[in-house]
Design a protein around this motif. Sequence first.
Motif, PDB file in Angstrom:
ATOM      1  N   ILE A 132       0.844  -1.208   0.000  1.00  0.00           N
ATOM      2  CA  ILE A 132       0.000   0.000   0.000  1.00  0.00           C
ATOM      3  C   ILE A 132       0.874   1.251   0.000  1.00  0.00           C
ATOM      4  O   ILE A 132       0.631   2.200  -0.759  1.00  0.00           O
ATOM      5  N   VAL A 133       1.912   1.239   0.849  1.00  0.00           N
ATOM      6  CA  VAL A 133       2.795   2.408   0.912  1.00  0.00           C
ATOM      7  C   VAL A 133       3.477   2.612  -0.433  1.00  0.00           C
ATOM      8  O   VAL A 133       3.657   3.738  -0.899  1.00  0.00           O
ATOM      9  N   ARG A 134       3.832   1.503  -1.088  1.00  0.00           N
ATOM     10  CA  ARG A 134       4.465   1.611  -2.389  1.00  0.00           C
ATOM     11  C   ARG A 134       3.506   2.188  -3.428  1.00  0.00           C
ATOM     12  O   ARG A 134       3.880   3.046  -4.228  1.00  0.00           O
ATOM     13  N   MET A 167       5.339   9.845   4.836  1.00  0.00           N
ATOM     14  CA  MET A 167       3.988   9.378   5.123  1.00  0.00           C
ATOM     15  C   MET A 167       3.995   8.434   6.315  1.00  0.00           C
ATOM     16  O   MET A 167       3.149   8.546   7.212  1.00  0.00           O
ATOM     17  N   LEU A 168       4.976   7.520   6.332  1.00  0.00           N
ATOM     18  CA  LEU A 168       5.022   6.554   7.430  1.00  0.00           C
ATOM     19  C   LEU A 168       5.299   7.236   8.761  1.00  0.00           C
ATOM     20  O   LEU A 168       4.793   6.806   9.796  1.00  0.00           O
ATOM     21  N   LEU A 169       6.078   8.323   8.722  1.00  0.00           N
ATOM     22  CA  LEU A 169       6.363   9.047   9.967  1.00  0.00           C
ATOM     23  C   LEU A 169       5.082   9.646  10.530  1.00  0.00           C
ATOM     24  O   LEU A 169       4.795   9.534  11.733  1.00  0.00           O
ATOM     25  N   VAL A 170       4.270  10.256   9.636  1.00  0.00           N
ATOM     26  CA  VAL A 170       2.990  10.831  10.093  1.00  0.00           C
ATOM     27  C   VAL A 170       2.090   9.732  10.651  1.00  0.00           C
ATOM     28  O   VAL A 170       1.475   9.871  11.716  1.00  0.00           O
ATOM     29  N   CYS A 171       2.030   8.593   9.923  1.00  0.00           N
ATOM     30  CA  CYS A 171       1.184   7.499  10.375  1.00  0.00           C
ATOM     31  C   CYS A 171       1.695   6.948  11.700  1.00  0.00           C
ATOM     32  O   CYS A 171       0.894   6.566  12.559  1.00  0.00           O
ATOM     33  N   ALA A 172       3.029   6.914  11.872  1.00  0.00           N
ATOM     34  CA  ALA A 172       3.585   6.398  13.122  1.00  0.00           C
ATOM     35  C   ALA A 172       3.122   7.259  14.285  1.00  0.00           C
ATOM     36  O   ALA A 172       2.785   6.751  15.358  1.00  0.00           O
ATOM     37  N   LEU A 173       3.052   8.601  14.061  1.00  0.00           N
ATOM     38  CA  LEU A 173       2.570   9.485  15.121  1.00  0.00           C
ATOM     39  C   LEU A 173       1.116   9.179  15.451  1.00  0.00           C
ATOM     40  O   LEU A 173       0.723   9.149  16.621  1.00  0.00           O
ATOM     41  N   ALA A 174       0.299   8.929  14.397  1.00  0.00           N
ATOM     42  CA  ALA A 174      -1.111   8.604  14.634  1.00  0.00           C
ATOM     43  C   ALA A 174      -1.236   7.300  15.403  1.00  0.00           C
ATOM     44  O   ALA A 174      -2.033   7.189  16.339  1.00  0.00           O
ATOM     45  N   VAL A 175      -0.425   6.297  15.020  1.00  0.00           N
ATOM     46  CA  VAL A 175      -0.490   5.007  15.697  1.00  0.00           C
ATOM     47  C   VAL A 175      -0.032   5.151  17.142  1.00  0.00           C
ATOM     48  O   VAL A 175      -0.596   4.555  18.049  1.00  0.00           O
ATOM     49  N   TYR A 176       0.964   6.002  17.335  1.00  0.00           N
ATOM     50  CA  TYR A 176       1.460   6.270  18.681  1.00  0.00           C
ATOM     51  C   TYR A 176       0.354   6.836  19.565  1.00  0.00           C
ATOM     52  O   TYR A 176       0.271   6.556  20.747  1.00  0.00           O
ATOM     53  N   GLY A 177      -0.502   7.648  18.941  1.00  0.00           N
ATOM     54  CA  GLY A 177      -1.610   8.246  19.684  1.00  0.00           C
ATOM     55  C   GLY A 177      -2.682   7.246  20.053  1.00  0.00           C
ATOM     56  O   GLY A 177      -3.555   7.547  20.856  1.00  0.00           O
ATOM     57  N   GLY A 178      -2.671   6.078  19.402  1.00  0.00           N
ATOM     58  CA  GLY A 178      -3.652   5.051  19.731  1.00  0.00           C
ATOM     59  C   GLY A 178      -4.877   5.112  18.847  1.00  0.00           C
ATOM     60  O   GLY A 178      -4.996   5.976  17.963  1.00  0.00           O
ATOM     61  N   ILE A 179      -5.799   4.201  19.094  1.00  0.00           N
ATOM     62  CA  ILE A 179      -6.969   4.066  18.226  1.00  0.00           C
ATOM     63  C   ILE A 179      -7.853   5.301  18.299  1.00  0.00           C
ATOM     64  O   ILE A 179      -8.482   5.678  17.308  1.00  0.00           O
ATOM     65  N   GLU A 180      -7.870   5.985  19.435  1.00  0.00           N
ATOM     66  CA  GLU A 180      -8.727   7.163  19.552  1.00  0.00           C
ATOM     67  C   GLU A 180      -8.264   8.271  18.615  1.00  0.00           C
ATOM     68  O   GLU A 180      -9.072   8.961  17.997  1.00  0.00           O
ATOM     69  N   ALA A 181      -6.937   8.406  18.496  1.00  0.00           N
ATOM     70  CA  ALA A 181      -6.400   9.443  17.601  1.00  0.00           C
ATOM     71  C   ALA A 181      -6.798   9.156  16.160  1.00  0.00           C
ATOM     72  O   ALA A 181      -7.230  10.051  15.427  1.00  0.00           O
ATOM     73  N   ILE A 182      -6.677   7.887  15.752  1.00  0.00           N
ATOM     74  CA  ILE A 182      -7.042   7.532  14.379  1.00  0.00           C
ATOM     75  C   ILE A 182      -8.540   7.738  14.186  1.00  0.00           C
ATOM     76  O   ILE A 182      -8.986   8.273  13.166  1.00  0.00           O
TER      77      ILE A 182
END
Lengths: 75, 368
Positions: free
Chosen positions: B101-103, B126-141
């Motif tokens: 997907i990232v590709r 893109m992965l860095l931004v997503c990593a921050l969202a994942v770090y925030g947990g499911i509520e952030a997403i």
Amino acid sequence: MKWAAVLGITFIFVCMALFEWPKLGRGSKKEKIIFLSLSVIGWFLGSMLVFFPNPPGPTELMDGIFKPLGKLLEK
Amino acid sequence: MIEKGKISAFQLALMMNPTIFATALLLVPAITAKHAEQDLWLSPIWAAISGLLTVYISCKLNKFYPEKSLIQYSEQILGKIAGKILGLIFLLYFLHLNGIIVREYGEFVVGTFLNTTPMNVVMGSMLLVCALAVYGGIEAIGRSSQIIVPVVSLLFLVMTLLLVKDLDPKKLLPVMENGIMPSFMGSIVPSAWFSEFILMAFVLPLLKDSGKAMKWGVLSVLSVMFLLVITNLSTYMLLGKLTIKDTYPVMVAVRYISIADFLEHLEAIVMAIWVSGTFIKISMFYYSTVLGMAQWLSLSDYRPIVLPIGFLILVLGHWAAPNLQSLAHFLGTSGAFYMLTLQLGIPVVLLCIAWIQQKFQQKKDGGQ
């Protein structure tokens, strides 16, 4: 130039470790080991792709396994 | 429980919408058109059946094992060793698929807009931004999808409305020239995309109102189906047989928009829609992989492994294919069956085994 890329990958991992390590201090030993081993796998794969671009990978493996079914959609 | 956040079923439905739609918008219309030709608008309707089936399976499994995710109950259903192996297969699969997907994202951005930017930079940021969202947990997403998805869907519908004056409905005739079969063949690849609804199996234990999960899941499938039908209809009515020739027919269609020589070059808006949709999509896959990995290794927290897994996804994205053509070919042929087997086939088997076990258990309890 290739060694510079490896150096860049190493730099990314150093940054990751610097960011994560203080937080890991509170955690158990298991988490540290898993963090380190995942990083080593990532570093190893990343550096391998610098020196050998495009070796057969997981996509080729799955393509080989599902080829008989995939032929149905060949057009 | 590793994840302490809770989301609502409505947020889940909003999250799942771009998880299917964001990349189905790109490569899938051309692949569908290759098989179904003018019947391509029927294909998403057939494909939605696999989506509904996946939603049903994940809700049913969640009923058998509430509070547990796909990785955890496969261990309970198949036993310790076989379950661990299946869990590892799922985790490697989601890592690989996320790489693909990232590709796809990287190829699209580099191919249409940022021609001279290295692909790894595009994918990595893109992965860095997503990593921050994942770090925030499911509520952030969940909350970010509450903001992004309505705007994205609205903009997308506006885009389609702007195309209306150039559409030629005659291009869709004759309907079902060669029977139902071509549209059915064209639906195999979209149904592989629809089966990505299995990600619900990771998120269902985190719902506040799991009673409504089935209803919102079905609505989410239907919304994706509706958007895909609209995309396919408008693209084919505009481009006709040329839909097959382009890699990104929707992008070509949007470049065509020109109203009063004033509203032109709207592809930047499509790009914005698309990047934000893919952000949700990659975050969902990323989050499920990380959470599944933490459960598989029985860690107390999933955050320590977010960044190393992000790097692994980047490497797998780089490794996924030598170029766009072979990636599109893989996704259009064997890739579809690869996705269907792991996302629909194995969960069906798991559900059957769980169901039989449950029956046995009831008999045993009844006999005593």
